[in-house]
Design a protein around this motif. Structure first.
Motif: not given
Length: 75
Positions: A48-52
């Motif tokens: 997924p393209r999310v901020r960790k």
């Protein structure tokens, strides 16, 4: 990655033995071989393209840990 490493290992002796003009031609050939290498299908490898990292309420550590510990003990 592994295929690229194998190609590089195979090309190194040719690059070392070649003259400068021929070395450039061999190098370009190596890059073409690596570029045309197909990446195998890797099922289940979608991310997924999310901020960790989530924003935290604490300030950034700007001093060494031992200094901050000493400062905390004296406070």
């Amino acid at each position: 990655m592994q295929g690229t490493r194998h190609h590089l290992i195979n090309f190194i002796p040719k690059l070392l033995a070649a003259t400068s003009t021929k070395r450039l031609r061999i190098y370009r050939t190596l890059l073409k071989v690596i570029a045309h290498k197909a990446v195998p299908e890797r099922p289940g490898r979608s991310e997924p393209r999310v901020r960790k990292r989530r924003p935290k309420i604490y300030p950034l550590m700007t001093k060494p840990r031992h200094e901050l510990r000493k400062q905390l003990q004296t406070a």
